[in-house]
Write an enzyme that holds these catalytic residues in place. Structure first.
Site, PDB file in Angstrom:
ATOM      1  N   CYS A 152       0.794  -1.237   0.000  1.00  0.00           N
ATOM      2  CA  CYS A 152       0.000   0.000   0.000  1.00  0.00           C
ATOM      3  C   CYS A 152       0.824   1.284   0.000  1.00  0.00           C
ATOM      4  O   CYS A 152       0.776   2.051  -0.959  1.00  0.00           O
ATOM      5  CB  CYS A 152      -0.923  -0.008   1.217  1.00  0.00           C
TER       6      CYS A 152
HETATM    7  N1  LIG Z   1      -2.813  -5.856   2.007  1.00  0.00           N
HETATM    8  C1  LIG Z   1      -3.248  -4.795   2.651  1.00  0.00           C
HETATM    9  O1  LIG Z   1      -2.843  -4.563   3.780  1.00  0.00           O
HETATM   10  C2  LIG Z   1      -4.244  -3.846   2.029  1.00  0.00           C
HETATM   11  C3  LIG Z   1      -4.830  -2.890   2.862  1.00  0.00           C
HETATM   12  C4  LIG Z   1      -5.761  -2.022   2.319  1.00  0.00           C
HETATM   13  C5  LIG Z   1      -6.051  -2.082   0.973  1.00  0.00           C
HETATM   14  N2  LIG Z   1      -5.447  -2.999   0.166  1.00  0.00           N
HETATM   15  C6  LIG Z   1      -5.828  -3.023  -1.250  1.00  0.00           C
HETATM   16  O2  LIG Z   1      -6.691  -4.133  -1.470  1.00  0.00           O
HETATM   17  C7  LIG Z   1      -6.462  -4.676  -2.772  1.00  0.00           C
HETATM   18  C8  LIG Z   1      -6.111  -6.152  -2.652  1.00  0.00           C
HETATM   19  O3  LIG Z   1      -4.907  -6.260  -1.915  1.00  0.00           O
HETATM   20  P1  LIG Z   1      -4.426  -7.607  -1.232  1.00  0.00           P
HETATM   21  O4  LIG Z   1      -3.329  -7.222  -0.307  1.00  0.00           O
HETATM   22  O5  LIG Z   1      -5.583  -8.369  -0.721  1.00  0.00           O
HETATM   23  O6  LIG Z   1      -3.812  -8.354  -2.521  1.00  0.00           O
HETATM   24  P2  LIG Z   1      -3.455  -9.912  -2.623  1.00  0.00           P
HETATM   25  O7  LIG Z   1      -2.463 -10.007  -3.714  1.00  0.00           O
HETATM   26  O8  LIG Z   1      -3.132 -10.449  -1.267  1.00  0.00           O
HETATM   27  O9  LIG Z   1      -4.821 -10.573  -3.056  1.00  0.00           O
HETATM   28  C9  LIG Z   1      -5.427 -10.359  -4.279  1.00  0.00           C
HETATM   29  C10 LIG Z   1      -5.971 -11.679  -4.757  1.00  0.00           C
HETATM   30  O10 LIG Z   1      -6.697 -11.445  -5.962  1.00  0.00           O
HETATM   31  C11 LIG Z   1      -6.483 -12.564  -6.807  1.00  0.00           C
HETATM   32  N3  LIG Z   1      -6.842 -12.148  -8.161  1.00  0.00           N
HETATM   33  C12 LIG Z   1      -6.138 -11.432  -9.053  1.00  0.00           C
HETATM   34  N4  LIG Z   1      -6.854 -11.219 -10.161  1.00  0.00           N
HETATM   35  C13 LIG Z   1      -8.048 -11.806  -9.946  1.00  0.00           C
HETATM   36  C14 LIG Z   1      -9.226 -11.921 -10.736  1.00  0.00           C
HETATM   37  N5  LIG Z   1      -9.345 -11.369 -11.936  1.00  0.00           N
HETATM   38  N6  LIG Z   1     -10.257 -12.611 -10.205  1.00  0.00           N
HETATM   39  C15 LIG Z   1     -10.167 -13.171  -8.986  1.00  0.00           C
HETATM   40  N7  LIG Z   1      -9.095 -13.073  -8.204  1.00  0.00           N
HETATM   41  C16 LIG Z   1      -8.038 -12.396  -8.685  1.00  0.00           C
HETATM   42  C17 LIG Z   1      -5.038 -12.923  -6.599  1.00  0.00           C
HETATM   43  O11 LIG Z   1      -4.777 -14.244  -6.983  1.00  0.00           O
HETATM   44  C18 LIG Z   1      -4.895 -12.707  -5.097  1.00  0.00           C
HETATM   45  O12 LIG Z   1      -5.157 -13.888  -4.359  1.00  0.00           O
HETATM   46  C19 LIG Z   1      -5.376  -3.819  -3.388  1.00  0.00           C
HETATM   47  O13 LIG Z   1      -5.971  -2.801  -4.132  1.00  0.00           O
HETATM   48  C20 LIG Z   1      -4.678  -3.229  -2.193  1.00  0.00           C
HETATM   49  O14 LIG Z   1      -4.061  -2.001  -2.499  1.00  0.00           O
HETATM   50  C21 LIG Z   1      -4.560  -3.901   0.683  1.00  0.00           C
END
Ligand SMILES: NC(=O)c1ccc[n+]([C@@H]2O[C@H](COP(=O)([O-])OP(=O)(O)OC[C@H]3O[C@@H](n4cnc5c(N)ncnc54)[C@H](O)[C@@H]3O)[C@@H](O)[C@H]2O)c1
Length: 445
Positions: free
Chosen positions: A273
């Protein structure tokens, strides 16, 4: 009316909630909805994650196997790679990644792919919510037209909202249910229904008037952190120049009960992030001719921290009449922060890469991270993968310098100071007592 129809399903908890992307954000979210009695279907492209969930195994540190197993056993939760099941969902929440391209422009391909899958199986009566962090305008400029092109009308056939995710992986005090949720819809009906939905799983919902406000809110929060960490990093370098203990200064300033909030220096920004999100905001602002100077400056300072750490190592070795070239350097903690296994954007990778490019022999110990690999597109060192070494007396004694990059709790720092003669501590992991009883030379940020 679609608004009342979905509200009823939510109130009765008969709404089926689809979550697209079961990572750090999506998995805790679907577990939260399912535990509260909703039906949940998780959609993933990664078959291994789908199998793991359906077997009751969690791969996310904040979600226990027990919780996943309970949701599966209740028959309320399943995971699948079959997107045709989106048709069954009354609510669809998108939690896919939003990385940057190599040019540091937003990579919208994951959101576009999710939007495309949704429109293929869309039916009247669905609420779609985007949770992925993104620039203001994504929900109404990108997603809304995808669904409208497929022949669906906002407020008649579907509702659409943005609600930023604020989860802080590894934070035991604040988790999904007790972090207030900001919700902004594309129109009043969407705001109202999406707010009602989240009120079923979180203690406090803060509704705003548009999806753009909610999108900007998330980026403001994370830009605030990036800039303040940038300031802490600059102050650390300034204090070092003046020979003042940075950490003692921050601790003292933090006694002020108003007008100050402590941020701490470190080896650089990490995680999915904070290093990325400000770019989403500055990119969008640039499209409108606005240049954000604070964001640029913070990025410059923060991304220069690994080099600064390597300079501290080089200077300290030099005092011991050693060169970086040929020295053995042990990195303690390679995850981007304390007590988690997340390696995304971890500054330790840059520290290792820079040290190896100067000829250092680098090893690491991290109880959470068994292996690290390097992206060859960015590597200037040898780029060979590394494997965590077991913590042992010999490991510490063998190193010409120990560099603490992540201050994991489960490391015997007293032992480190007892056996090492040179330590660079970028996290203030070595407390006063440990430092005072140590014979080793300790350099702190
Ligand atoms: N990790 C954090 O602490 C956090 C906190 C706040 C916001 N975010 C935001 O949340 C969003 C997700 O982050 P995350 O950390 O969960 O990412 P992540 O990589 O842990 O998880 C995303 C998941 O989406 C899957 N994926 C990708 N394309 C896909 C599709 N077309 N259909 C279905 N699944 C798909 C991936 O395989 C993965 O498992 C991002 O925008 C991030 O900036 C993350």
């Amino acid at each position: 009316m679609i608004k009342d129809q979905i509200k009823n399903l939510i109130e009765e908890k008969s709404a089926c909630i689809g979550v697209i992307g079961l990572g750090y954000v999506g998995l805790p979210l679907i577990v939260e909805f399912t535990s509260k009695g909703f039906q949940g279907i998780g959609f993933e492209v990664d078959q291994k994650k789908v199998d793991s969930i359906n077997n009751g195994d969690s791969y996310i540190v904040d979600v226990s196997d027990e919780d996943v197993q309970k949701c599966i056993d209740s028959g309320k939760m399943t995971a699948t790679t079959d997107f045709s099941q989106l048709e069954k969902c009354d609510v669809i929440i998108i939690c896919v990644p939003t990385p940057l391209r190599k040019t540091k422009d937003p990579d919208m391909s994951y959101i576009l792919a999710a939007g495309d899958e949704i429109q293929k199986y869309m039916r009247p009566g669905q609420l779609v919510i985007l949770e992925s962090t993104t620039y203001p305008g994504t929900t109404d400029e990108i997603l809304q037209p995808i669904f409208e092109k497929a022949g669906f009308k906002l407020n008649e056939d579907f509702l659409l909202a943005f609600s930023p995710e604020r989860v802080d992986p590894g934070n035991a005090q604040f988790q999904t249910h007790n972090i207030p949720k900001v919700v902004g819809g594309v129109g009043e009906d969407s705001t109202e229904v999406a707010s009602l939905l989240y009120s079923k799983i979180v203690n406090e919902v803060h509704s705003v008037t548009s999806s753009r406000v909610a999108e900007a809110c998330k980026l403001w929060e994370n830009t605030f952190r990036a800039i303040n960490i940038g300031m802490a990093n600059e102050m650390a370098k300034l204090c070092n120049t003046l020979g003042i203990d940075t950490w003692e200064v921050v601790k003292a300033a933090d006694t002020k009960p108003f007008g100050f909030m402590a941020f701490y220096p470190g080896p650089g920004l990490g995680g999915h992030c904070i290093p990325l999100d400000p770019h989403y905001l500055s990119w969008k602002a640039r499209q409108h001719g606005f240049d954000s100077q604070f964001i640029t400056l913070a990025e410059e300072i923060n991304s220069g921290m690994p080099e600064y750490v390597v300079k501290l190592v080089a200077d300290a070795l030099n005092e011991n009449k050693k060169a970086v070239n040929g020295s053995k350097v042990l990195i303690l903690g390679v995850a981007y922060k304390k007590d988690i296994d997340d390696m995304r954007e971890s500054p330790a990778l840059s520290v290792i890469d820079l040290l190896r490019s100067k000829g250092a022999e680098v090893a690491y110990h991290d109880p959470f991270v068994p292996e690290v690999t390097f992206d060859h597109a960015y590597t200037i060192g040898d780029g060979e993968p590394l494997y965590s070494k077991d913590f042992s007396d010999d490991l510490i004694k063998d190193a010409d310098c120990v560099v603490i990059c992540a201050d994991h709790s489960d490391v015997d720092y007293a032992k480190v100071t007892e056996l090492s003669n040179l330590i660079v501590d970028t996290r203030n992991a070595l407390n006063k007592e440990v430092r005072e009883n140590s014979n080793s030379k300790i350099i702190r940020l």
